[in-house]
Motif scaffolding. Structure first.
Motif, PDB file in Angstrom:
ATOM      1  N   GLY A  66       0.932  -1.363  -0.142  1.00 60.73           N
ATOM      2  CA  GLY A  66      -0.057  -0.075   0.121  1.00 60.73           C
ATOM      3  C   GLY A  66       0.922   1.444   0.095  1.00 60.73           C
ATOM      4  O   GLY A  66       0.388   2.394   0.537  1.00 60.73           O
ATOM      5  N   GLY A  67       2.044   1.094  -0.823  1.00 61.39           N
ATOM      6  CA  GLY A  67       2.733   2.352  -0.809  1.00 61.39           C
ATOM      7  C   GLY A  67       3.697   2.488   0.476  1.00 61.39           C
ATOM      8  O   GLY A  67       4.400   3.770   0.710  1.00 61.39           O
ATOM      9  N   ARG A  68       3.667   1.810   1.430  1.00 60.72           N
ATOM     10  CA  ARG A  68       4.349   1.819   2.722  1.00 60.72           C
ATOM     11  C   ARG A  68       5.514   0.809   2.533  1.00 60.72           C
ATOM     12  O   ARG A  68       5.126  -0.521   2.170  1.00 60.72           O
ATOM     13  N   LEU A  69       6.645   0.876   3.079  1.00 59.08           N
ATOM     14  CA  LEU A  69       7.687   0.097   3.085  1.00 59.08           C
ATOM     15  C   LEU A  69       7.862  -0.754   4.595  1.00 59.08           C
ATOM     16  O   LEU A  69       7.610   0.265   5.507  1.00 59.08           O
ATOM     17  N   PRO A  83       7.786  -0.045   9.789  1.00 57.24           N
ATOM     18  CA  PRO A  83       7.184   0.934   8.607  1.00 57.24           C
ATOM     19  C   PRO A  83       7.940   2.071   8.406  1.00 57.24           C
ATOM     20  O   PRO A  83       8.413   2.850   9.380  1.00 57.24           O
ATOM     21  N   VAL A  84       7.980   2.303   7.011  1.00 56.31           N
ATOM     22  CA  VAL A  84       8.751   3.418   6.781  1.00 56.31           C
ATOM     23  C   VAL A  84       7.966   3.867   5.491  1.00 56.31           C
ATOM     24  O   VAL A  84       7.532   3.372   4.528  1.00 56.31           O
ATOM     25  N   ASP A  85       8.008   5.236   5.477  1.00 55.88           N
ATOM     26  CA  ASP A  85       7.508   6.335   4.198  1.00 55.88           C
ATOM     27  C   ASP A  85       8.398   6.380   3.307  1.00 55.88           C
ATOM     28  O   ASP A  85       9.535   7.076   3.375  1.00 55.88           O
ATOM     29  N   PRO A  86       8.364   5.676   2.101  1.00 53.85           N
ATOM     30  CA  PRO A  86       9.332   5.767   1.089  1.00 53.85           C
ATOM     31  C   PRO A  86       9.403   7.008   0.390  1.00 53.85           C
ATOM     32  O   PRO A  86      10.543   7.166  -0.043  1.00 53.85           O
ATOM     33  N   ALA A  87       8.596   8.063   0.733  1.00 57.49           N
ATOM     34  CA  ALA A  87       8.762   9.143  -0.012  1.00 57.49           C
ATOM     35  C   ALA A  87       9.365  10.397   1.073  1.00 57.49           C
ATOM     36  O   ALA A  87      10.125  11.029   0.315  1.00 57.49           O
ATOM     37  N   THR A  88       9.719  10.047   2.290  1.00 58.56           N
ATOM     38  CA  THR A  88      10.277  10.704   3.136  1.00 58.56           C
ATOM     39  C   THR A  88      11.359  10.166   4.079  1.00 58.56           C
ATOM     40  O   THR A  88      12.305  10.739   4.521  1.00 58.56           O
ATOM     41  N   GLY A  89      11.210   8.743   4.012  1.00 60.21           N
ATOM     42  CA  GLY A  89      12.319   8.216   4.763  1.00 60.21           C
ATOM     43  C   GLY A  89      11.696   8.233   6.226  1.00 60.21           C
ATOM     44  O   GLY A  89      12.580   7.525   7.238  1.00 60.21           O
ATOM     45  N   GLU A  90      10.676   8.849   6.623  1.00 60.17           N
ATOM     46  CA  GLU A  90      10.306   8.593   8.212  1.00 60.17           C
ATOM     47  C   GLU A  90       9.852   7.350   8.510  1.00 60.17           C
ATOM     48  O   GLU A  90       9.103   6.657   7.965  1.00 60.17           O
ATOM     49  N   LYS A  91      10.263   6.893   9.777  1.00 63.79           N
ATOM     50  CA  LYS A  91      10.256   5.849  10.404  1.00 63.79           C
ATOM     51  C   LYS A  91       8.893   5.773  11.329  1.00 63.79           C
ATOM     52  O   LYS A  91       8.833   6.845  12.170  1.00 63.79           O
TER      53      LYS A  91
END
Length: 324
Positions: free
Chosen positions: A179-182, A194-202
């Protein structure tokens, strides 16, 4: 078989499911070790299904669009026609041995090569490989919105599209996109992040047992994880990240392959040379298949069209095909 079903409502409610960080109180040693498969005994039972000759195989992956089974032996990736494994495979020679093989939704195969700082993008149609440089010992790679995410052992980070990075991991070894989340499996911290691939935020991490080794996504947007050291199958809901299930799997579970058409999680047991299939569609896993395998079944892959499971021996005892 006893039942162990747990739900962790937040990343901090239960100690066993708590957040994982640099000051994690559950880390009782400075020398962390990743879980390994058991050393398999000799196989007294005849393996189920069909066994064809194959070299010692550490990794395997299935590419549904090409009906291709990919395996790795040292620096060679073999591409088999899954409809006839007795045919000689096409081979792709890599600069270094891959740490992971991962099929992508666009029909390619990614091979992370830590000793060469490369990720190969292999086209099964042509048998050719494009090499992408990622300094830092890449252990895994996955497609995310915008490009590739690559787990880097040397820096304890995940390289993301656009030059972003997610940092602070001990050994990020496997990646799952949902769903767009790594989702990053750290095999030393034995955690899922979980990591936001757009920002690198964990986002807050959860403990993944006591020695998780492999993960896979299922069609319910969950991450399934094999806890080799703790001998369990774990299931995590991902929105938000919550551990929903823990189920005992004795026998040093290791390889994991998920069949979305039949809701089956296939797990190899390296301590007993067995393959077990669990129906994961319900509230808890339910064992529906158990068969003997080739010796040292360290890798497995499944064809979602036919349900055939391919189990490879790490000792050279062959490639096994089981059709339930």
């Amino acid at each position: 078989m006893r039942r162990l079903v747990a739900a962790c409502l937040t990343a901090t409610v239960l100690t066993g499911c708590g957040g994982v960080g640099a000051d994690d109180p559950l880390q009782v040693t400075d020398t962390l070790t990743a879980a390994e498969p058991a050393r398999a005994p000799d196989q007294p039972a005849r393996p189920a299904g069909t066994v064809v000759p194959a070299p010692p195989t550490a990794l395997s992956a299935f590419l549904p669009g090409a009906s291709t089974l990919a395996t790795a032996h040292e620096r060679t990736v073999s591409l088999y026609d899954a409809r006839d494994l007795r045919r000689a495979p096409r081979t792709v020679r890599l600069p270094a041995a891959p740490a992971t093989l991962r099929a992508t939704p666009d029909g390619k195969l990614l091979a992370a090569q830590p000793d060469a700082d490369l990720v190969a993008r292999i086209d099964p149609a042509t048998g050719t490989a494009e090499q992408l440089r990622y300094p830092g010992r890449p252990l895994d790679a996955a497609l995310v919105p915008g490009g590739l995410a690559v787990a880097l052992e040397a820096t304890g980070s995940v390289a993301l599209p656009g030059g972003k990075q997610a940092t602070g991991f001990k050994r990020p070894a496997e990646l799952v996109e949902l769903g767009g989340r790594l989702h990053v499996l750290d095999v030393l911290a034995t955690s899922l992040t979980p990591v936001d691939p757009a920002t690198g935020e964990k986002e807050p991490a959860l403990r993944a047992g006591t020695g998780a080794t492999h993960v896979a996504a299922d069609r319910y947007d969950r991450v399934l994880a094999v806890d080799t050291r703790g001998q369990e199958l774990l299931a995590f809901a991902t929105d938000p990240l919550i551990m929903k299930q823990r189920y005992p799997v004795p026998g040093a579970p290791f390889a994991l392959a998920y069949d979305p058409g039949r809701d089956l999680a296939w797990i190899t047991l390296t301590a007993s040379n067995e393959l077990v299939g669990y129906d994961v569609a319900g509230g808890e896993p339910r064992e529906v298949h158990r068969v003997p395998t080739v010796r040292q079944p360290n890798s497995a892959a499944v064809d979602p069209a036919t349900g055939a499971v391919f189990v490879a021996s790490a000792t050279g005892a062959g490639m096994q095909v089981v059709t339930p």
